[in-house]
Design a protein around this motif. Structure first.
Motif, PDB file in Angstrom:
ATOM      1  N   ASN A 236      45.883  41.654  30.626  1.00 11.76           N
ATOM      2  CA  ASN A 236      46.188  40.449  31.390  1.00 11.76           C
ATOM      3  C   ASN A 236      47.690  40.399  31.674  1.00 11.76           C
ATOM      4  N   LEU A 237      48.055  40.039  32.906  1.00 10.61           N
ATOM      5  CA  LEU A 237      49.459  39.901  33.291  1.00 10.61           C
ATOM      6  C   LEU A 237      49.993  38.555  32.813  1.00 10.61           C
TER       7      LEU A 237
ATOM      8  N   ALA B 124      39.853  38.047  31.537  1.00  7.45           N
ATOM      9  CA  ALA B 124      40.021  39.190  30.634  1.00  7.45           C
ATOM     10  C   ALA B 124      39.107  39.050  29.420  1.00  7.45           C
ATOM     11  N   ASP B 125      39.013  37.850  28.897  1.00  8.66           N
ATOM     12  CA  ASP B 125      38.137  37.596  27.759  1.00  8.66           C
ATOM     13  C   ASP B 125      36.677  37.852  28.141  1.00  8.66           C
TER      14      ASP B 125
ATOM     15  N   TYR C 206      43.081  45.851  34.880  1.00 16.99           N
ATOM     16  CA  TYR C 206      44.263  44.990  34.803  1.00 16.99           C
ATOM     17  C   TYR C 206      43.988  43.741  35.627  1.00 16.99           C
ATOM     18  N   VAL C 207      44.100  42.592  34.980  1.00 20.12           N
ATOM     19  CA  VAL C 207      43.692  41.325  35.566  1.00 20.12           C
ATOM     20  C   VAL C 207      44.901  40.401  35.715  1.00 20.12           C
ATOM     21  N   TYR C 208      44.956  39.697  36.860  1.00 15.50           N
ATOM     22  CA  TYR C 208      46.034  38.720  37.038  1.00 15.50           C
ATOM     23  C   TYR C 208      45.567  37.559  37.898  1.00 15.50           C
TER      24      TYR C 208
ATOM     25  N   LEU D 293      42.720  47.154  39.468  1.00 18.47           N
ATOM     26  CA  LEU D 293      43.572  45.970  39.516  1.00 18.47           C
ATOM     27  C   LEU D 293      42.747  44.826  40.083  1.00 18.47           C
ATOM     28  N   LEU D 294      42.575  43.792  39.294  1.00 14.31           N
ATOM     29  CA  LEU D 294      41.669  42.695  39.631  1.00 14.31           C
ATOM     30  C   LEU D 294      42.417  41.378  39.744  1.00 14.31           C
TER      31      LEU D 294
END
Length: 113
Positions: free
Chosen positions: A98-99, A85-86, A72-74, A31-32
């Motif tokens: 992406n959240l 994310a890209d 998982y990026v937010y 989780l990032l």
């Protein structure tokens, strides 16, 4: 022949909060949080690692992460995390999500620990 007009879908998935919440609980998920450290300190998702996407060493810091792990990026609203994310997908990460809506749309409590 070159196809300059060819459009490709993003190599990451945009997930609504409910699905994001379910998927980050899987074993091995990373989780990032890509917000600034001061934003992270004000409240973040439990278990998140903070690596600021606008920092000059972002690429170097994420290179130490497991590219095979579901990542998982937010961020605050979903814009910076989409950019991150890209970048992760282009760097070879195989499962990036992406959240959508970022922490602004996150229904669960944030933590400061």
């Amino acid at each position: 022949m070159f196809n300059f007009l060819k459009s490709s879908a993003p190599a990451y998935h945009n997930l609504p909060p409910a699905q994001f919440s379910t998927e980050i609980r899987q074993p091995g998920a990373v989780l990032l949080d890509v917000r600034r450290p001061d934003e992270f300190a004000q409240g973040h998702l439990p278990g998140a690692v903070n690596i600021e996407v606008t920092a000059p060493d972002f690429a170097q810091r994420v290179a130490s992460l497991d590219q095979q792990a579901p990542t998982y990026v937010y961020c605050r609203s979903g814009a910076r995390s989409a950019k991150a994310a890209d970048q992760l997908a282009k760097a070879g990460f195989t499962h990036v999500a992406n959240l959508l809506g970022g922490v602004l749309d996150w229904p669960e409590p944030l933590t400061t620990r």
